[in-house]
Motif scaffolding. Structure first.
Motif, PDB file in Angstrom:
ATOM      1  N   VAL A  12       0.779  -1.331  -0.087  1.00 22.39           N
ATOM      2  CA  VAL A  12      -0.029  -0.151   0.106  1.00 22.39           C
ATOM      3  C   VAL A  12       0.971   1.332  -0.159  1.00 22.39           C
ATOM      4  O   VAL A  12       2.042   1.232   0.389  1.00 22.39           O
ATOM      5  N   SER A  13       0.277   2.038  -0.240  1.00 23.01           N
ATOM      6  CA  SER A  13       0.921   3.644  -0.385  1.00 23.01           C
ATOM      7  C   SER A  13       0.188   4.688   0.402  1.00 23.01           C
ATOM      8  O   SER A  13      -1.211   4.579   0.353  1.00 23.01           O
ATOM      9  N   THR A  14       0.850   5.809   0.883  1.00 27.93           N
ATOM     10  CA  THR A  14       0.029   6.771   1.326  1.00 27.93           C
ATOM     11  C   THR A  14       1.025   7.956   1.528  1.00 27.93           C
ATOM     12  O   THR A  14       2.101   7.867   1.066  1.00 27.93           O
ATOM     13  N   LYS A  15       0.415   8.995   2.169  1.00 27.41           N
ATOM     14  CA  LYS A  15       1.307  10.264   2.420  1.00 27.41           C
ATOM     15  C   LYS A  15       1.008  10.824   3.863  1.00 27.41           C
ATOM     16  O   LYS A  15      -0.078  11.033   4.003  1.00 27.41           O
ATOM     17  N   ILE A  16       2.043  10.832   4.628  1.00 27.78           N
ATOM     18  CA  ILE A  16       1.790  11.194   5.998  1.00 27.78           C
ATOM     19  C   ILE A  16       2.266  12.498   6.263  1.00 27.78           C
ATOM     20  O   ILE A  16       2.082  12.736   7.317  1.00 27.78           O
ATOM     21  N   GLY A  17       2.761  13.396   5.200  1.00 27.22           N
ATOM     22  CA  GLY A  17       3.284  14.551   5.724  1.00 27.22           C
ATOM     23  C   GLY A  17       4.129  15.030   4.606  1.00 27.22           C
ATOM     24  O   GLY A  17       4.219  14.525   3.507  1.00 27.22           O
ATOM     25  N   ASN A  18       5.060  16.169   4.904  1.00 22.86           N
ATOM     26  CA  ASN A  18       5.739  17.079   3.846  1.00 22.86           C
ATOM     27  C   ASN A  18       7.091  17.215   4.510  1.00 22.86           C
ATOM     28  O   ASN A  18       7.023  17.381   5.968  1.00 22.86           O
ATOM     29  N   VAL A  51       5.676  -6.488   8.833  1.00 26.07           N
ATOM     30  CA  VAL A  51       6.036  -5.642   7.480  1.00 26.07           C
ATOM     31  C   VAL A  51       7.134  -4.700   7.530  1.00 26.07           C
ATOM     32  O   VAL A  51       7.746  -4.567   8.553  1.00 26.07           O
ATOM     33  N   ALA A  52       7.401  -4.394   6.270  1.00 23.74           N
ATOM     34  CA  ALA A  52       8.583  -3.296   6.093  1.00 23.74           C
ATOM     35  C   ALA A  52       7.705  -1.933   5.647  1.00 23.74           C
ATOM     36  O   ALA A  52       6.877  -1.995   4.886  1.00 23.74           O
ATOM     37  N   LEU A  53       8.218  -0.820   6.288  1.00 27.79           N
ATOM     38  CA  LEU A  53       7.821   0.529   5.791  1.00 27.79           C
ATOM     39  C   LEU A  53       8.845   1.245   5.108  1.00 27.79           C
ATOM     40  O   LEU A  53       9.979   1.480   5.873  1.00 27.79           O
ATOM     41  N   THR A  64       4.949  -2.771   2.691  1.00 30.85           N
ATOM     42  CA  THR A  64       4.926  -4.040   2.282  1.00 30.85           C
ATOM     43  C   THR A  64       5.121  -5.174   3.159  1.00 30.85           C
ATOM     44  O   THR A  64       5.679  -5.083   4.118  1.00 30.85           O
ATOM     45  N   GLY A  65       4.463  -6.329   2.619  1.00 32.52           N
ATOM     46  CA  GLY A  65       4.662  -7.527   3.496  1.00 32.52           C
ATOM     47  C   GLY A  65       3.233  -7.780   4.359  1.00 32.52           C
ATOM     48  O   GLY A  65       3.374  -8.899   4.963  1.00 32.52           O
ATOM     49  N   ALA A  66       2.182  -6.859   4.267  1.00 33.97           N
ATOM     50  CA  ALA A  66       1.208  -7.126   5.086  1.00 33.97           C
ATOM     51  C   ALA A  66       0.387  -8.184   4.271  1.00 33.97           C
ATOM     52  O   ALA A  66       0.504  -8.606   3.077  1.00 33.97           O
ATOM     53  N   LYS A  67      -0.513  -8.830   5.162  1.00 35.77           N
ATOM     54  CA  LYS A  67      -1.219  -9.868   4.638  1.00 35.77           C
ATOM     55  C   LYS A  67      -2.541  -9.253   4.185  1.00 35.77           C
ATOM     56  O   LYS A  67      -3.592  -9.849   3.418  1.00 35.77           O
ATOM     57  N   SER A  68      -2.948  -8.071   4.584  1.00 39.20           N
ATOM     58  CA  SER A  68      -4.346  -7.614   4.360  1.00 39.20           C
ATOM     59  C   SER A  68      -4.141  -5.954   4.289  1.00 39.20           C
ATOM     60  O   SER A  68      -3.046  -5.381   4.900  1.00 39.20           O
ATOM     61  N   LYS A  69      -5.086  -5.228   3.580  1.00 42.11           N
ATOM     62  CA  LYS A  69      -4.902  -3.603   3.819  1.00 42.11           C
ATOM     63  C   LYS A  69      -5.175  -3.131   5.105  1.00 42.11           C
ATOM     64  O   LYS A  69      -4.460  -2.358   5.683  1.00 42.11           O
ATOM     65  N   GLU A  70      -5.992  -4.003   5.963  1.00 44.00           N
ATOM     66  CA  GLU A  70      -6.145  -3.684   7.405  1.00 44.00           C
ATOM     67  C   GLU A  70      -4.830  -3.873   8.025  1.00 44.00           C
ATOM     68  O   GLU A  70      -4.521  -2.896   8.806  1.00 44.00           O
ATOM     69  N   GLU A  71      -4.184  -4.820   7.808  1.00 43.06           N
ATOM     70  CA  GLU A  71      -2.836  -5.091   8.677  1.00 43.06           C
ATOM     71  C   GLU A  71      -1.765  -3.875   8.406  1.00 43.06           C
ATOM     72  O   GLU A  71      -1.099  -3.479   9.210  1.00 43.06           O
ATOM     73  N   ALA A  72      -1.865  -3.495   6.762  1.00 37.47           N
ATOM     74  CA  ALA A  72      -0.957  -2.452   6.645  1.00 37.47           C
ATOM     75  C   ALA A  72      -1.448  -0.842   7.309  1.00 37.47           C
ATOM     76  O   ALA A  72      -0.652  -0.444   7.860  1.00 37.47           O
ATOM     77  N   GLU A  73      -2.833  -0.910   7.383  1.00 38.34           N
ATOM     78  CA  GLU A  73      -3.136   0.347   7.986  1.00 38.34           C
ATOM     79  C   GLU A  73      -2.966   0.498   9.613  1.00 38.34           C
ATOM     80  O   GLU A  73      -2.471   1.432  10.097  1.00 38.34           O
ATOM     81  N   ILE A  74      -2.695  -0.686  10.231  1.00 39.27           N
ATOM     82  CA  ILE A  74      -2.169  -0.913  11.573  1.00 39.27           C
ATOM     83  C   ILE A  74      -0.876  -0.543  11.740  1.00 39.27           C
ATOM     84  O   ILE A  74      -0.591   0.232  12.616  1.00 39.27           O
TER      85      ILE A  74
END
Length: 181
Positions: A12-18, A51-53, A64-74
């Motif tokens: 998954v990808s996201t943007k957490i700041g600048n 996971v690895a972030l 990367t490495g999560a088993k679900s989107k929810e796991e990545a979000e955690i």
């Protein structure tokens, strides 16, 4: 009965700041490495979830490495918490987007890869790689089929697409079998 499909990796990808200070972030995050000569992002490995972030100066983050989107979000929420605690200006609820999912499954048969290789959208060079590469257009995924009947599906955005892709392949194999009888 639906085939047993197992999601083995979600990216998954996201943007957490600048403008994130990666040197400082590497100091405060456990299991974080930042070596800009080798890679422009900070690599942070969590053990729970495993996971690895990848965090970049721009504020972009890949998990990367999560088993679900929810796991990545955690995992992302965990890292956001640590960074906020350390005084970083971070978006607490960033939009998380699935970039790729990888699934595994069993066909339940041992397919003849040489026969399948006659289909459009396939590549099969057993001297270089033991699996047959099958590119589907709908859903737009890549399926690796092995002689053992094991299948790896990559390029997924939704788990349902794995079922659709597998069903298409099984139907194609059935049609081919009938043709050869």
């Amino acid at each position: 009965m639906k085939p047993d499909i197992k999601i083995v990796n979600v990216v998954v990808s996201t943007k957490i700041g600048n403008d994130i200070d990666l040197e400082y972030a590497a100091d405060i995050l456990d299991n974080a490495e930042y070596e800009p000569e080798q890679f422009p992002g900070l690599v942070c490995r969590l053990s729970e979830p495993k996971v690895a972030l990848l965090i970049f100066r721009s504020g972009k983050l890949n998990c990367t490495g999560a088993k679900s989107k929810e796991e990545a979000e955690i995992a992302i929420k965990k890292v956001i918490g640590y960074l906020k605690e350390a005084g970083f200006e971070i978006d607490e609820n960033p939009e998380v987007k699935v970039q790729n999912m990888v699934a595994t499954a069993e066909l339940g048969i041992e397919p003849n890869l040489d026969d399948i290789a006659t289909l459009e959208g396939t590549e099969y060079e057993p001297e270089q790689f033991p699996g047959l590469v099958y590119r589907l257009d709908n859903p737009k995924v890549v399926v690796l089929i092995f002689g053992s009947g094991k299948v790896v599906i990559t390029g997924l955005k939704h788990k349902e697409d794995a079922y659709i892709a597998l069903e298409k392949i099984l139907n194609t194999l059935k049609e081919m079998e009938e043709e050869f009888l």
